[in-house]
Each structure stands twice: as C-alpha cells, then as structure tokens.
Design a protein around this motif. Structure first.
Motif, PDB file in Angstrom:
ATOM      1  N   SER A   1       0.808  -1.223   0.000  1.00 49.91           N
ATOM      2  CA  SER A   1       0.000   0.000   0.000  1.00 49.91           C
ATOM      3  C   SER A   1       0.840   1.271   0.000  1.00 49.91           C
ATOM      4  O   SER A   1       0.307   2.374  -0.145  1.00 49.91           O
ATOM      5  CB  SER A   1      -0.926   0.012   1.225  1.00 49.91           C
ATOM      6  N   GLY A   2       2.121   1.118   0.195  1.00 50.71           N
ATOM      7  CA  GLY A   2       2.988   2.293   0.284  1.00 50.71           C
ATOM      8  C   GLY A   2       3.242   2.731   1.710  1.00 50.71           C
ATOM      9  O   GLY A   2       4.230   3.404   1.991  1.00 50.71           O
ATOM     10  N   SER A   3       2.339   2.388   2.631  1.00 47.56           N
ATOM     11  CA  SER A   3       2.509   2.724   4.052  1.00 47.56           C
ATOM     12  C   SER A   3       2.265   1.459   4.863  1.00 47.56           C
ATOM     13  O   SER A   3       1.146   0.943   4.899  1.00 47.56           O
ATOM     14  CB  SER A   3       1.539   3.823   4.480  1.00 47.56           C
TER      15      SER A   3
ATOM     16  N   THR B   1       2.462  -0.779   8.453  1.00 52.48           N
ATOM     17  CA  THR B   1       2.444  -0.665   9.914  1.00 52.48           C
ATOM     18  C   THR B   1       3.151  -1.872  10.518  1.00 52.48           C
ATOM     19  O   THR B   1       2.726  -3.015  10.320  1.00 52.48           O
ATOM     20  CB  THR B   1       1.008  -0.593  10.445  1.00 52.48           C
TER      21      THR B   1
ATOM     22  N   GLU C   1       4.534   3.528  11.841  1.00 57.42           N
ATOM     23  CA  GLU C   1       4.137   3.775  10.458  1.00 57.42           C
ATOM     24  C   GLU C   1       5.395   3.924   9.621  1.00 57.42           C
ATOM     25  O   GLU C   1       6.221   4.809   9.847  1.00 57.42           O
ATOM     26  CB  GLU C   1       3.282   5.047  10.373  1.00 57.42           C
ATOM     27  N   ILE C   2       5.543   3.043   8.633  1.00 62.20           N
ATOM     28  CA  ILE C   2       6.771   2.961   7.837  1.00 62.20           C
ATOM     29  C   ILE C   2       6.465   3.289   6.374  1.00 62.20           C
ATOM     30  O   ILE C   2       5.510   2.747   5.795  1.00 62.20           O
ATOM     31  CB  ILE C   2       7.392   1.547   7.916  1.00 62.20           C
ATOM     32  N   ASP C   3       7.260   4.155   5.800  1.00 62.07           N
ATOM     33  CA  ASP C   3       7.179   4.395   4.355  1.00 62.07           C
ATOM     34  C   ASP C   3       7.745   3.163   3.660  1.00 62.07           C
ATOM     35  O   ASP C   3       8.917   2.812   3.835  1.00 62.07           O
ATOM     36  CB  ASP C   3       7.987   5.641   3.976  1.00 62.07           C
ATOM     37  N   GLU C   4       6.915   2.491   2.879  1.00 59.64           N
ATOM     38  CA  GLU C   4       7.314   1.211   2.299  1.00 59.64           C
ATOM     39  C   GLU C   4       8.475   1.347   1.329  1.00 59.64           C
ATOM     40  O   GLU C   4       9.274   0.428   1.180  1.00 59.64           O
ATOM     41  CB  GLU C   4       6.118   0.563   1.594  1.00 59.64           C
TER      42      GLU C   4
ATOM     43  N   ARG D   1       7.692   7.136  10.194  1.00 56.84           N
ATOM     44  CA  ARG D   1       6.946   8.401  10.209  1.00 56.84           C
ATOM     45  C   ARG D   1       6.356   8.736  11.575  1.00 56.84           C
ATOM     46  O   ARG D   1       6.053   9.888  11.857  1.00 56.84           O
ATOM     47  CB  ARG D   1       5.820   8.335   9.176  1.00 56.84           C
TER      48      ARG D   1
END
Length: 692
Positions: free
Chosen positions: A266-268, A270, A333-336, A342
C-alpha cells in the motif's frame, strides 16, 4: 635497700626506690630504666628478695592458689590483697606470697571484682557459677576446634564443617568454630582452604559446588515460589486486528515479544511490536511484585533456568500461538519505499498470536536468499518477514551512521545442550554438546532491530511526557566506557540511539516490568501520566530498583559465564581435546577459536593482538575453572585490524573464585561480557539463551 611493687596501667612492676615525696615515688627497674609512679600506685614495699626474684616467684606461686578456696576465705566486704594473703597463707605472709595473691586476684575477675588499687570484692556465688560454666564452654570449644582442625589437616571433614562449607568460604562468621578450625588447619598445612576442604572430601562435585554456592549467595531461601494466585486483568481490552508471530528458541517459555506487519503493497506499512503485558495485572507492591523485585531477573544456565515469575503466571501472560494475549503494543508507520519511520502509537490490547516461530528450526530455511526473493520462501509469514528483514537492515545502517562505525560481530554465539535432557536441573555429569550460531543471522536481525526501535522509541516517549523510567546509556565508544543504568534518558553510543530503555522482556527482567508500568500509565493518561504513574520523578524507590537490579543482573551474569565455562571445560575433557587453536588478546590471554573460552598461555605476552597460536592443554581444574596450557607454536603473523566484536573488546576471564577466607588463592574463571554483549538481540536472554 628498699623495693616497691607498683601498678602501671594494669601491669605490675617492681624496682628499687630511689626517692619519694608525699605524692610520688621514683624507682629504678632491673633494666636500669628509671620511672616515676604515683604514691597511690605503690601496692607493696619489701626489702627482699630482689624485684626480679619477687616477680618470678610470685608468678609461679600464684598458679598454685586455689581460687575456690581463696573465694571461701575472702570476707564479704571489700578487702585488700594483703588481707586475703594473711587468711590464705598465714598472718605473716611473705612479700612473695602477698604478691602472688595480688596477681591471682587480678587475673580472676569472675571470682573477685576489682574495687580499686589492690582492693577487691568477691563475686556472688551465682556470678562465679555462671562464669565457670562459660570458661568450661570456651575450653570445650577450643578443644573441639583443635580436634576439627586436626581431622581436616589429615584429610577428613567433620560433618559440622561440611554443613557450613559455603558460609565458611564465602560469607564466614569469623567467630564460628567451624571457620576457626578451617583457618587453623590451613595454617598448619600451608594449603589454601579450598584445596584443603576438597582434599578432605567436603566437595564431592565441582558442578554442585558452583551451583550451591550461587544458591547460597543469591537464593538462600531456595528457588521455589510461595503460593500466589495468578492475577487477572481488570479491564476489557480491545482485540487487535493483526495476526502476530513471535521468533524465539525452541526451549523458550517466557515469550515476551511478537511482531505483526500490515499494509504491504500500500505504500505505508504498519509494523507492530507486541510485548507481553504482565504489568496490566501485577501491581506495584503486590505479592507478585515483591517476588519479582526480590529476584530481579530470570537466571539462565545450560540445561535450566530459575524464572523471575512463577510458571503459572508466565503461562498466563506468555505470547502463546493460538491465543489472543494481553499486550502492550507499539505500532510504527513505515514508508514502504524509503523505510522511514513516520511515527508511532502505543495501544493496550489483546493480540492474536498466530505462530510461534522457532529460529533454531528455521535458521537454515529463512535465509537472505529466501528473504530477498532469490530462492522460494516456504515458511509462514514469508512476505511479512521479508519486509521486516529489509527494514531491519535499514534501521541497523542508520544506527551505525550515528555510532560512527559499523557493528562487528565476527564471533558466533554458542549454545549448550546437555544429554540426557533432564526434567530437573542438571547435576553436572551430563554430556555436553556445544554448537555455534553466527550473530546477525536474518531472524536475529529482525528481532533485535525491532526491539531496539521499540525500546528507544518508548524511552523517548516517556521522557517527552515527563514520566521517569529506567534507562541504559553509554557516553561513548571509547575503551573502558561502560554501559550504565539510570533514570535519565541519555544517549547510548553503543546502540547509536538517543535513549534506550529495557521494556521488551517484562516476563523475565524486573527493569522491563517497571518500565511497562510507566508505559501503561502513558497509554492510559497521555500527557497527564506523570500524576498516575507508579513511579514519580525523583522517586527514591526507582533509584533503589536500579541499584538492586544492576547488582542482581551482574551476579546472575557472572554465574552464567562461570557455569558455561564449567561446561566448556567438561567438553574438552569429554572429547579428549589436547590442543586448542586460539587468538591472542592481551597480557598472555588468548581466546579459543572454536569454543567460548578465554585462558592464559604463558609465552604469548609479547605477541600482538590477533596473533594465532596453538596451545597444549596440560591440566583442567573444574573447581577453580582453570585451564592450564602451554604454547606449542605460533601459527601466523597478527591479523591486522582484528579488534574482535564490539560487544566485548575488553573481555577477560570473569575474575577469581573469591573466598571470604583470608588464605584463599584466586584463579581465573570464565570469559567476561557485559549486559550489552547481546546488543544485537536485546530482547533475548544473556548468552546461553538456548536454555530459555
């Protein structure tokens, strides 16, 4: 010629009278020395014999005076020694007899109490009887000490000494008869107490000696738990919408941590780090808290452990697969794409544990090749593990950038397996197998980086809200700068983080349980948590916990290192290993190439660090944990830049087998290591975690 006997500070002297005044007398002693005495101190004047003859004869005659008879003759009121001499000897008692009476009365205070210069009052019959009983007891005790010392010197250990073995050696009552007997026997034989007692048969098993010594010092009341009910959580916790998995060794029962990954593609993404939550049920100052605070940590050793909490409590809150377990979770929350963190949030919840992964069964399956997609991944949570591994490498690289140099773990971790695998604790005669596992394996890296991220993030969050916690800090990476525990959020240079707590192992470390209480308060009350937290700023109880935990954790670590050294030496014996290849460390110390063992090799003192040598094993002492070796040959030139692992650059033998008895002789024990030696896996137990 006139002579006088006088009292000088409780010592009786005699000399020739040179001159005198109303208040003082000047006398010349036999030595020629002239002294001045107060007139009141002169107790007896005589013309003959000479002073020396008088004192010599009086001392001999005094021993012939029957104290019981003298006591009978003495009047009930206060009297002078000359008065009693007239009653005991004759009305015309000689100067020698009077002096003898004075000496005898003075040395028998249990019969006659001193009432002034040369004056006495006889003690009551009850006092005399009690005093005589005490004297007789002392005589019998002295005779007993003499008999025990003789037996020990001849190679026999009396049962009372055997029963007091650990107290005599490590925490003695120096007035105790058993201790005095050992000291006397050691003095006679000129042997160390440890060697002497071993020869006398007081120590029949080196392993049991080390084990029982540890119990004596750390668990004097035994290792069992009193009956305490398992507390339940009083609040209804929401169910987390995740499917979590843990990564531990097969023997681990205290499963403190699990992971979850959501939002892949998804791009983000968890990342959830889920920690077992005994802190939701155990309250400060409760019965269970007192048990945990007394123990401070689980104790690990090859083939067994002593848990911090009762097993039924552990089983209630451990993260077992197939259950929704109470947990304190922190979500990142991680930027993929960039793998940037984040933000994070903390939740109190029930977490479904789908799988308990066991790394000892999966290390050969979950590899860099399968995680990177080069080989097919045939194991549960493959996609989640692949992302977690990619994130872990990125987190490690960022920490190394802060550290200023890469973490180096060139040596493996060692695991000890004992056969037979007993349901009870080892007895010391098992066969030992030592296996290796390279630090930084993919599953290790995933867990360690997730725990470091959680611990450092929680530490910063607690500091931001103003809630105190227990932190670990290290001022720099310079040699000799140790990791310290405290209540201030200071940088940890070894980790490369701004602050670092221990909060991810609350089932097995008390510091983590304390920090979990503080985190729970923050999760419930937010920025007003300082008012509701279990420990307030500058709380004296928190400082006491830090001090107690530090001491207990160090003692447990020393025991684990020592007992691992025991099993390493047993492996050498069992496998008839006569030669060992090793790498020079410093000052004659070398490290075995394929065993967790540091030992001394004479002749290597001048070799540079990193030089490879071969040593011949010439002797092993399982009681002192000494390995005696001779240098066989130098194998090569020093390996330049071989500084060893970051975790134990200054490693040395654990220190001598220290005895409280003064005559004991020290000898090196086991390879040292600090609590941060497992920096690559801070959530794991100390070395030897295979027994967890």
């Amino acid at each position: 010629m006139s002579y006088a006997l006088f009292d000088e500070a409780g010592k009786f002297l005699a000399g020739r009278v040179m001159s005198e005044t109303e208040s003082s007398v000047q006398l010349e002693l036999d030595s020629g020395k002239r002294v001045k005495a107060k007139a009141a101190s002169v107790l007896l004047r005589f013309d003959k014999p000479s002073p020396a003859e008088l004192l010599q004869g009086a001392q001999a005659l005094a021993q012939e005076i029957d104290l019981d008879l003298a006591w009978e003759f003495a009047p009930p009121e206060e009297f002078g020694f000359a008065d009693l001499a007239a009653e005991y000897f004759s009305a015309h008692a000689s100067a020698e007899q009077q002096a003898a009476t004075l000496l005898r009365l003075f040395e028998a205070p249990h019969y006659f109490r001193r009432a002034g210069k040369g004056r006495f009052r006889k003690a009551s019959e009850e006092t005399v009887r009690a005093a005589l009983l005490g004297i007789e007891r002392k005589r019998q005790l002295a005779a007993q000490i003499e008999a025990w010392a003789g037996q020990i010197a001849q190679g026999q250990c009396p049962q009372p000494v055997r029963e007091q073995l650990y107290r005599i050696l490590f925490r003695p009552d120096k007035n105790g008869a058993e201790y005095k007997a050992v000291v006397e026997a050691a003095r006679r034989t000129q042997r160390s107490p440890l060697e002497l007692l071993q020869a006398a048969g007081a120590i029949d098993s080196p392993y049991q000696f080390h084990w029982r010594r540890f119990l004596f010092e750390q668990f004097p009341q035994g290792t069992g738990f009193p009956p305490v009910p398992v507390p339940e959580i009083g609040e209804e916790l929401p169910l987390a919408p995740v499917q979590a998995f843990s990564i531990d060794d097969s023997h681990t029962t205290e499963i403190d941590d699990a992971l979850s990954v959501q939002g892949l593609g998804s791009g983000s993404v968890t990342l959830g780090v889920h920690i077992a939550a005994p802190g939701l049920a155990i309250t400060p100052d409760s019965a269970l808290d007192k048990i945990a605070r007394e123990r401070m940590s689980t104790v690990y050793m090859p083939g067994g452990k002593i848990t911090m909490l009762p097993d039924d409590v552990v089983q209630r809150y451990t993260l077992t697969e197939g259950r929704a377990c109470p947990a304190v979770s922190i979500y990142f929350e991680i930027d993929e794409a960039t793998l940037d963190v984040r933000g994070h949030r903390t939740r109190l919840e029930r977490v479904p544990i789908e799988t308990n992964l066991r790394h000892d069964r999966l290390d050969d399956t979950i590899t860099e090749a399968t995680l990177s997609g080069q080989d097919e991944a045939r194991y549960p949570h493959a996609a989640e593990l692949a992302f977690a591994w990619r994130l872990a490498r990125a987190l490690k690289a960022r920490r190394e950038a802060v550290r200023g140099r890469p973490e180096t773990f060139t040596r493996p971790d060692y695991s000890f397996t004992l056969e037979p695998d007993r349901d009870t604790l080892p007895i010391g005669d098992e066969r030992v197998c030592i296996s290796t596992r390279r630090r930084g394996a993919p599953l290790d890296l995933i867990v360690s980086e997730a725990m470091i991220l959680a611990n450092s993030s929680w530490g910063g969050w607690l500091a931001e809200i103003g809630v105190p916690a227990i932190y670990r800090s290290q001022a720099s990476l310079l040699p000799g700068v140790k990791v310290r525990m405290g209540t201030k959020p200071l940088p940890h240079a070894g980790m490369g983080v701004a602050q670092y707590t221990w909060a991810t192992s609350p089932l097995r470390r008390y510091a983590d349980l304390v920090n979990q209480w503080q985190i729970i308060a923050c999760a419930r009350h937010g920025h007003t948590a300082a008012l509701a937290a279990a420990f307030k700023p500058r709380d004296a109880a928190l400082f006491a916990i830090v001090s107690g935990f530090d001491a207990a954790y160090a003692a447990y670590g020393d025991f684990q290192h020592a007992i691992e050294r025991y099993w390493t030496l047993r492996w050498i014996e069992q496998n008839d290993c006569r030669e060992l290849d090793a790498t020079v460390m410093k000052e004659g110390l070398v490290r075995a190439e394929s065993l967790p063992l540091v030992f001394r090799v004479p002749g290597t003192e001048a070799f540079e660090r990193g030089t490879h040598v071969r040593a011949r094993v010439v002797g092993i002492d399982l009681l002192t944990l000494d390995l005696h070796a001779q240098l066989l040959q130098r194998l090569d030139e020093p390996v330049r830049g071989d500084e060893g692992d970051d975790a134990d650059e200054d490693a040395e033998p654990v220190g001598p087998l220290t005895l409280a008895i003064d005559l004991a002789e020290p000898s090196p024990q086991a390879e040292a290591g600090t609590p941060e030696a497992m920096a690559s896996d801070p959530a794991a137990p100390p070395r030897g975690g295979a027994a967890a």
